[in-house]
Scaffold this active site. Sequence first.
Site, PDB file in Angstrom:
ATOM      1  N   LYS A  83       0.866  -1.186   0.000  1.00 57.74           N
ATOM      2  CA  LYS A  83       0.000   0.000   0.000  1.00 57.74           C
ATOM      3  C   LYS A  83       0.902   1.236   0.000  1.00 57.74           C
ATOM      4  CE  LYS A  83      -3.932   2.060   2.513  1.00 57.74           C
ATOM      5  NZ  LYS A  83      -4.898   1.909   3.622  1.00 57.74           N
ATOM      6  N   SER A 142      -9.933   2.184   2.747  1.00 57.20           N
ATOM      7  CA  SER A 142      -8.991   2.926   1.938  1.00 57.20           C
ATOM      8  C   SER A 142      -8.001   2.049   1.168  1.00 57.20           C
ATOM      9  CB  SER A 142      -8.201   3.881   2.837  1.00 57.20           C
ATOM     10  OG  SER A 142      -7.375   3.165   3.724  1.00 57.20           O
ATOM     11  N   SER A 161     -10.384  -0.214   6.854  1.00 59.45           N
ATOM     12  CA  SER A 161      -9.719  -0.048   5.554  1.00 59.45           C
ATOM     13  C   SER A 161      -9.028  -1.288   5.007  1.00 59.45           C
ATOM     14  CB  SER A 161      -8.708   1.092   5.630  1.00 59.45           C
ATOM     15  OG  SER A 161      -9.361   2.328   5.611  1.00 59.45           O
TER      16      SER A 161
END
Lengths: 486, 95, 476
Positions: free
Chosen positions: A78, A153, A177
């Site tokens: 990420k 997210s 998330s």
Amino acid sequence: MPLHHKTLAELAQGLRDKHFSSVELTQHYLNRIAQWDKTLNSYVTVTPERALQQARQADALRVKNTAGPLCGVPLAQKDIFCTHGVKTSCGSKMLDNFIAPYTATVVEKCQEAGLVMLGKLNMDEFAMGSSNETSFYGPVKNPWDLTRVPGGSSGGSAAGVAARLTPAATGTDTGGSIRQPAALCNLTGLKPTYGRVSRWGMIAFASSLDQAGPITQTAQDAALLLNIMAGFDSKDSTSLDSPVPDYTTTLKDTLQGLRIGLPKEFFATGLDDGVARVIDEAITQYKKLGASVVEISLPTSQLSVPAYYVIAPAECSSNLSRFDGVRFGYRCANPADLLDLYQRSRGEGFGAEVKRRIMIGTYALSAGYYDAYYLKAQKVRRLISGDFKRAFENVDVIMGPTSPTTAFKLGERSEDPITMYLCDIYTIAVNLAGLPGMSIPAGFSQGLPVGLQIIGNYFTEAKLLNVAHRYQQVTDWHKRIPPGFE
Amino acid sequence: MTLDAETVKKIARLARLKIDDQAIAGYSKNLTNILQLVEQMNAVSTDQVEPMAHPLDASQRLREDRVTEVNQREQFQSVAPQVQDGLYLVPKVIE
Amino acid sequence: MQWESVIGLEIHTQLATKSKIFSGAATAFGAEPNTQACAVDLGLPGVLPVLNKQAVRMAIKFGLAVGAQVAPRSVFARKNYFYPDLPKGYQISQYELPVVAQGKMEIELDDGSTKVIGITRAHLEEDAGKSLHEDFHDMTGIDLNRAGTPLLEIVSEPDMRSAKEAVAYMKKIHSLVRYLEICDGNMQEGSFRCDANVSVRPVGHAKLGTRTELKNINSFRFVERAINVEITRQIDLLENGGRVVQETRLYDATKNETRAMRSKEEAMDYRYFPDPDLLPLVINTQDIEAARQSLPELPAAKKRRFMREFELKDYDAALLTADRDVANYFETVVRLAGEPKLAANWIISELSGRLNKEDKLIQQCPISAELLAGMLQRLAKGAITGKMAKDIFDAMWNGEGDADTIITKRGLKPTDSAAVEKIIDHLIAQNPAQVEQYRAGKDKVLGFFVGQVMKASQGKADPAQVNSLLLEKLKK
């Protein structure tokens, strides 16, 4: 079986058995990214040269027989984890020019384990969002339906793994998330206990809630990856100094006698019928595996979204003050004076949702409002934590839906923050309490994946993975690949 | 609580965020809605409740007083918008 | 109207740790800009603070030394504001629960009486960087080497009633932190800084007036002047029908005036909240006991010992023990030369006077304890006169070497001269009749005395010197 249909465990086995090299495997994924990611937008940065270099090193270690279990297996990070020499954007214009001068502990641990980094994955700006639509780099599409969101997210992580543009990914979870995008993309996602994984080098959103974890195809893969990610870090004061068990050794433990709590609040109004049906079937499956089910109540969990939208913005309003255009990141053109430098660099560098949250947090902490908002939220947080404490006196795990709905349409909620916030209605309480939580594929509703959430007591990641793994031994939802991406 | 345009401007200033005038109304509406959501907390009494700042009931670990960092100025300043003679530059600050 | 001034001080002491309070970067003064600012100090995205054990120990020591409560649990909070020398946009400090609370410090007043000044609290926090305003066209340069240096902020009660009292209190704290070796006390380098909260009220009124905060006044002399100037300004303002505005003001030493700070014009809303990156600081009784064991002899105890061991007067002992380095200096001199009273007199009058005049600390004194001891030994033996001792002191101050070197270089022949004096004194005592004759006008008698002195000194005395000494002594 094509390489990209394999799990982490299978790829590791293939490398061990010399069925393919890490370079071949890495190139295979790089080709898939080149072919598919224009459609999905799951990567912010692809690092082919670096990846192939790491792959060559991994192959060399394999030859010398000094490789760890996952050595040479590709992975994507990420874009919230600082990675030395690589752009680390956090999904924001603010950091579009930020080449990280140091490396996050999570990334470092993956490197040490010989994992090959394919690139950095798209995400909601500063991890603030539940649809990946707040990214400066544009929305990510859900491989199950390209008109829908992948969740957020960690939307890039979920879409990337779902479309097999990487066999696994890291994510972070502040209010859901990891779990929500895993649910919306038919993946296994684990948010560990707060403090289990180091936050060093992970760009902070809300420090008392943020926790990194794996997004994978299976619980076994999650166990393998958590083995690498978890552990004490002296650079993080909130990191827990206790030994990390080998999460793979308990995967097969029996579920006979497992006590599952079903919070009635998680099955109340607002839950989509199709999702409810899938969850019911999953619970039935668990009963078949020997578990017993009791209804429980988490009364204050109803207030988790309100409390969260004080605490998370309050912490973020302070955490994001360092983005001021002075030492790194975006600086506005021709600032007239210092105030102008601050206001325009931040005004232009941050997107609307980030600005909203900074303002809510600033307001909640400001003179005259602190007690009514911030302090009140911290007290509600205590009550929420107490609800879980009581529940875990009688049950081993808590189950329910991860998200009240399946993946929604791009643009459907992006204009109304409140409807977006309610996506995380079942996941947020877990962060407030600091507990570990998982989402695993449990079936489909109208062709879209549904995630089952499993919540455990503090530091029971091994139990969660065991509970997930046994289910995946008798179901095949997790093996489904989105049509077109096979 | 309603966050009117004046309050929005005040908060934006405190947070050093430039908000365009035509965007103020939108922020005012959204932030007011968020505050209304947040105020659902008032449904529960918390008089005797200890605030919880942290999920774990632990205490601060201390590090030994040792210098472990070396000079990395060049590397750190390679990502800086404006530097001169090793200093970060900002528009003139008047005390 | 009669006015009373009310003063409280906030003293920032840089703790003498090797590394920063939350990072492993060095704290040494004077490095090239930004070479001691690591990722944590720069507030790079994703970095986290870890608390320095030594900084905590030092705070505990201070707490014990001022008889305060050391909090079993204290909390770090973020103080949020934007400023270029504050990299994270917040300062990690302590707010609601400081590590040290409710101590006290006794000061001596001019009339010899004492007064207790309350210490509200002392808390740990990080220092900010420095802004450099020169040399850049319309720009300010930021050096973050100082960012993250540990500070102990010591906040007094508004217990002081004059600038003199404020200085006395500040000196006491300065002395204490140096005794404890938790701060080097170097005010020029900013290791010991002071903000003063000043207000005035009509004598007899209980309610406090509106206060102003004087920032960063960094020498004892300036503290006194700045406070006095501010008191005068406030009284003038009030007597002319004006109002004091609560604000932060800067003291301008060249103009000897205070002015409102531009950068602090905006009313601050610091939005304190507990720092989620740090857990509560827990200090148990073992930690406190360990700190107590490590406490050095503190000024009050040292003063009592000096009075007992060296038979010094209260006043002298207080002066000699106010500064740990002065006390050490004194003890070194006494160890080498004996003569505690002589040493005390010289250190209190000559040495301190000269240091004050040149605004120097004892560490910067050009005359080492060894040098002074050497000179005092000669003086005590009567080998040199008091007048000569003063000349030698001046010469030593100017770096001309030790007492013997100066004696030789200047041809003072102090040994002869002292011996000659003794001989003359003896002759005068033995020959009262001749003295009478000389004083009655018989100048020839001088020849008799010269002859006697030369005989007694076996001819070694310098006749010119003998002559002049005789003239001097016989005159009386």
